[in-house]
Each structure stands twice: as C-alpha cells, then as structure tokens.
Motif scaffolding. Structure first.
Motif, PDB file in Angstrom:
ATOM      1  N   CYS A  22       0.853  -1.197   0.000  1.00  0.00           N
ATOM      2  CA  CYS A  22       0.000   0.000   0.000  1.00  0.00           C
ATOM      3  C   CYS A  22       0.881   1.236   0.000  1.00  0.00           C
ATOM      4  CB  CYS A  22      -0.889   0.024   1.242  1.00  0.00           C
ATOM      5  SG  CYS A  22      -2.096  -1.295   1.273  1.00  0.00           S
ATOM      6  N   TRP A  23       0.554   2.166  -0.871  1.00  0.00           N
ATOM      7  CA  TRP A  23       1.297   3.420  -0.986  1.00  0.00           C
ATOM      8  C   TRP A  23       0.359   4.607  -0.848  1.00  0.00           C
ATOM      9  CZ3 TRP A  23       5.110   4.171  -5.612  1.00  0.00           C
ATOM     10  CH2 TRP A  23       6.093   3.179  -5.606  1.00  0.00           C
ATOM     11  N   ARG A  24       0.921   5.687  -0.323  1.00  0.00           N
ATOM     12  CA  ARG A  24       0.373   7.018  -0.540  1.00  0.00           C
ATOM     13  C   ARG A  24       1.534   7.797  -1.113  1.00  0.00           C
ATOM     14  NH1 ARG A  24       1.257  11.551   1.408  1.00  0.00           N
ATOM     15  NH2 ARG A  24       1.911  10.878   3.461  1.00  0.00           N
ATOM     16  N   ASN A  25       1.361   8.297  -2.318  1.00  0.00           N
ATOM     17  CA  ASN A  25       2.374   9.111  -2.983  1.00  0.00           C
ATOM     18  C   ASN A  25       1.714  10.447  -3.310  1.00  0.00           C
ATOM     19  OD1 ASN A  25       5.202   8.623  -4.446  1.00  0.00           O
ATOM     20  ND2 ASN A  25       3.979  10.073  -5.630  1.00  0.00           N
ATOM     21  N   ARG A  26       2.061  11.471  -2.548  1.00  0.00           N
ATOM     22  CA  ARG A  26       1.368  12.757  -2.635  1.00  0.00           C
ATOM     23  C   ARG A  26      -0.103  12.496  -2.329  1.00  0.00           C
ATOM     24  NH1 ARG A  26       4.770  16.532  -6.277  1.00  0.00           N
ATOM     25  NH2 ARG A  26       6.513  15.212  -6.862  1.00  0.00           N
ATOM     26  N   SER A  27      -0.992  12.724  -3.304  1.00  0.00           N
ATOM     27  CA  SER A  27      -2.425  12.502  -3.082  1.00  0.00           C
ATOM     28  C   SER A  27      -2.935  11.249  -3.784  1.00  0.00           C
ATOM     29  CB  SER A  27      -3.217  13.726  -3.568  1.00  0.00           C
ATOM     30  OG  SER A  27      -2.999  13.909  -4.952  1.00  0.00           O
ATOM     31  N   VAL A  28      -2.018  10.396  -4.250  1.00  0.00           N
ATOM     32  CA  VAL A  28      -2.380   9.170  -4.958  1.00  0.00           C
ATOM     33  C   VAL A  28      -2.234   7.981  -4.010  1.00  0.00           C
ATOM     34  CG1 VAL A  28      -1.778   7.666  -6.901  1.00  0.00           C
ATOM     35  CG2 VAL A  28      -1.627  10.152  -7.162  1.00  0.00           C
ATOM     36  N   PHE A  29      -3.231   7.130  -3.986  1.00  0.00           N
ATOM     37  CA  PHE A  29      -3.210   5.932  -3.159  1.00  0.00           C
ATOM     38  C   PHE A  29      -3.147   4.720  -4.075  1.00  0.00           C
ATOM     39  CE2 PHE A  29      -4.939   9.246  -0.626  1.00  0.00           C
ATOM     40  CZ  PHE A  29      -4.501   8.995   0.662  1.00  0.00           C
ATOM     41  N   LEU A  30      -2.174   3.836  -3.821  1.00  0.00           N
ATOM     42  CA  LEU A  30      -1.954   2.668  -4.665  1.00  0.00           C
ATOM     43  C   LEU A  30      -1.998   1.408  -3.834  1.00  0.00           C
ATOM     44  CD1 LEU A  30       1.216   4.045  -6.509  1.00  0.00           C
ATOM     45  CD2 LEU A  30      -1.127   4.100  -7.347  1.00  0.00           C
ATOM     46  N   ASN A  31      -2.421   0.319  -4.475  1.00  0.00           N
ATOM     47  CA  ASN A  31      -2.447  -0.991  -3.824  1.00  0.00           C
ATOM     48  C   ASN A  31      -1.922  -2.039  -4.790  1.00  0.00           C
ATOM     49  OD1 ASN A  31      -3.868  -0.628  -1.141  1.00  0.00           O
ATOM     50  ND2 ASN A  31      -5.267   0.409  -2.543  1.00  0.00           N
ATOM     51  N   GLY A  32      -0.826  -2.686  -4.408  1.00  0.00           N
ATOM     52  CA  GLY A  32      -0.300  -3.798  -5.177  1.00  0.00           C
ATOM     53  C   GLY A  32       0.685  -3.410  -6.261  1.00  0.00           C
ATOM     54  N   ARG A  33       1.452  -4.413  -6.648  1.00  0.00           N
ATOM     55  CA  ARG A  33       2.530  -4.205  -7.622  1.00  0.00           C
ATOM     56  C   ARG A  33       2.044  -3.700  -8.973  1.00  0.00           C
ATOM     57  NH1 ARG A  33       6.357  -9.463  -6.802  1.00  0.00           N
ATOM     58  NH2 ARG A  33       7.298  -8.808  -4.832  1.00  0.00           N
ATOM     59  N   SER A  34       0.929  -4.200  -9.465  1.00  0.00           N
ATOM     60  CA  SER A  34       0.489  -3.761 -10.798  1.00  0.00           C
ATOM     61  C   SER A  34       0.180  -2.264 -10.797  1.00  0.00           C
ATOM     62  CB  SER A  34      -0.702  -4.577 -11.295  1.00  0.00           C
ATOM     63  OG  SER A  34      -1.823  -4.393 -10.468  1.00  0.00           O
ATOM     64  N   GLU A  35      -0.421  -1.750  -9.734  1.00  0.00           N
ATOM     65  CA  GLU A  35      -0.677  -0.309  -9.646  1.00  0.00           C
ATOM     66  C   GLU A  35       0.626   0.469  -9.503  1.00  0.00           C
ATOM     67  OE1 GLU A  35      -3.719   0.883  -6.872  1.00  0.00           O
ATOM     68  OE2 GLU A  35      -5.127  -0.621  -7.647  1.00  0.00           O
ATOM     69  N   ILE A  36       1.588  -0.105  -8.781  1.00  0.00           N
ATOM     70  CA  ILE A  36       2.898   0.539  -8.627  1.00  0.00           C
ATOM     71  C   ILE A  36       3.583   0.650  -9.984  1.00  0.00           C
ATOM     72  CG2 ILE A  36       5.224   0.226  -7.681  1.00  0.00           C
ATOM     73  CD1 ILE A  36       3.810  -1.034  -5.176  1.00  0.00           C
ATOM     74  N   VAL A  37       3.586  -0.428 -10.750  1.00  0.00           N
ATOM     75  CA  VAL A  37       4.216  -0.414 -12.074  1.00  0.00           C
ATOM     76  C   VAL A  37       3.559   0.640 -12.958  1.00  0.00           C
ATOM     77  CG1 VAL A  37       4.563  -1.737 -14.208  1.00  0.00           C
ATOM     78  CG2 VAL A  37       5.077  -2.777 -11.994  1.00  0.00           C
ATOM     79  N   SER A  38       2.253   0.659 -13.018  1.00  0.00           N
ATOM     80  CA  SER A  38       1.534   1.635 -13.847  1.00  0.00           C
ATOM     81  C   SER A  38       1.853   3.066 -13.411  1.00  0.00           C
ATOM     82  CB  SER A  38       0.035   1.360 -13.749  1.00  0.00           C
ATOM     83  OG  SER A  38      -0.675   2.265 -14.535  1.00  0.00           O
ATOM     84  N   PHE A  39       1.842   3.296 -12.114  1.00  0.00           N
ATOM     85  CA  PHE A  39       2.158   4.623 -11.586  1.00  0.00           C
ATOM     86  C   PHE A  39       3.564   5.060 -12.003  1.00  0.00           C
ATOM     87  CE2 PHE A  39       4.253   7.120  -8.302  1.00  0.00           C
ATOM     88  CZ  PHE A  39       3.408   8.212  -8.211  1.00  0.00           C
TER      89      PHE A  39
END
Length: 157
Positions: free
Chosen positions: A45-62
C-alpha cells in the motif's frame, strides 16, 4: 534472486537500514518500473502525494506514467531514522518536463517492511520546486548514483 526474500531483513541495524535505503535509491534510478516493483509486497500500500496505490500492478503503472512525465530523473535518498521494521528517509530528485522546465522535488518517505524484507507500506510527501538548469546538482550519467557522488547532506540539501 528469490523475489520473496529481499535482504537486509528486519529488524534492521543502522548499517542494514542505510544499505536498504541505498538499494532503493539505486533501483529507482534505473527508472525500470517492473524492477522497482519487486522490492514491494504483492499487496503493498502506498500514498504518494495525493495518490493511493495498492499492489505491484498499480505501482508499475504509476511509475511508468511518472517517468514519462519526469524526464532525466535523478534521485538521492538519505536515511532519517529507523526502528525494527521501519525506515524513514528524506530525498530529493531532479527532473524536467517536456517543455524543458527543471524541478527539484523534495520529500520524506516512511517505510514499513514485511519479515521477508519486502516493503509493505510506503507513505511519501513531496514538494516540487522550479530550478534552472544551472542550479542542477544531480548531473551523473543515467542509472544509479556513483558510489563517490555526494549525498544530500554533502550537497547542502
């Protein structure tokens, strides 16, 4: 390397935490989203600035989208604090947009690791400051920062 085990493993010593930070910096400086994502748990789980991500596939896309916008990206991370399975870092990176405008982005990250050494949580707060090309301090060739290149404190950042 077995991607289910990512040494150093928690609980971290100071030397291990510093190494973990440098390994993260080196990976991000490759600008290879698939490679970078392997340092995170499948359900990270990430919060990057105002973006919230879950999982590797979302991390790669981001990260793919990030590095399409942030050109000639160069990053330096520095440990701030650590305890058991957590590491706090401060960082700065330089990049330019498609119009040629340069920026230095400053930020802080809080990381928490799973027992296997993969990062399960990442909270990042980041601010972008416009700079001129002449104000750049991160001028090494693309890829990881050379071992003898100064860090943030040595650069006065």
């Amino acid at each position: 390397m077995n991607d289910s085990l990512r040494p150093p493993l928690p609980p971290f010593t100071l030397e291990e935490a510093v190494l973990k930070v440098r390994k993260a910096e080196d990976a991000w400086n490759t600008k290879n989203p698939a490679l970078v994502s392997l340092a995170y748990t499948e359900d990270s789980c990430w919060r990057n600035r105002s973006v919230f991500l879950n999982g590797r596939s979302e991390i790669v896309s981001f990260l793919e989208n990030k590095w399409l916008r942030e050109l000639d990206y160069r990053l330096i991370k520095e440990i701030w604090a650590f305890a058991h399975d957590r590491i706090a870092v401060r960082f700065a990176y330089e990049w330019h947009d498609r119009d040629g405008s340069w920026f230095r982005s400053y930020g802080n990250e809080n990381w928490q690791f799973a027992k296997n050494g993969l990062m399960k949580t990442r909270y990042a707060s980041i601010n972008d400051i416009p700079i001129t090309e002449a104000e750049r301090k991160f001028d090494w060739s693309p890829g990881p920062r050379p071992v003898n290149y100064p860090g943030l404190s040595a650069l006065g950042l």
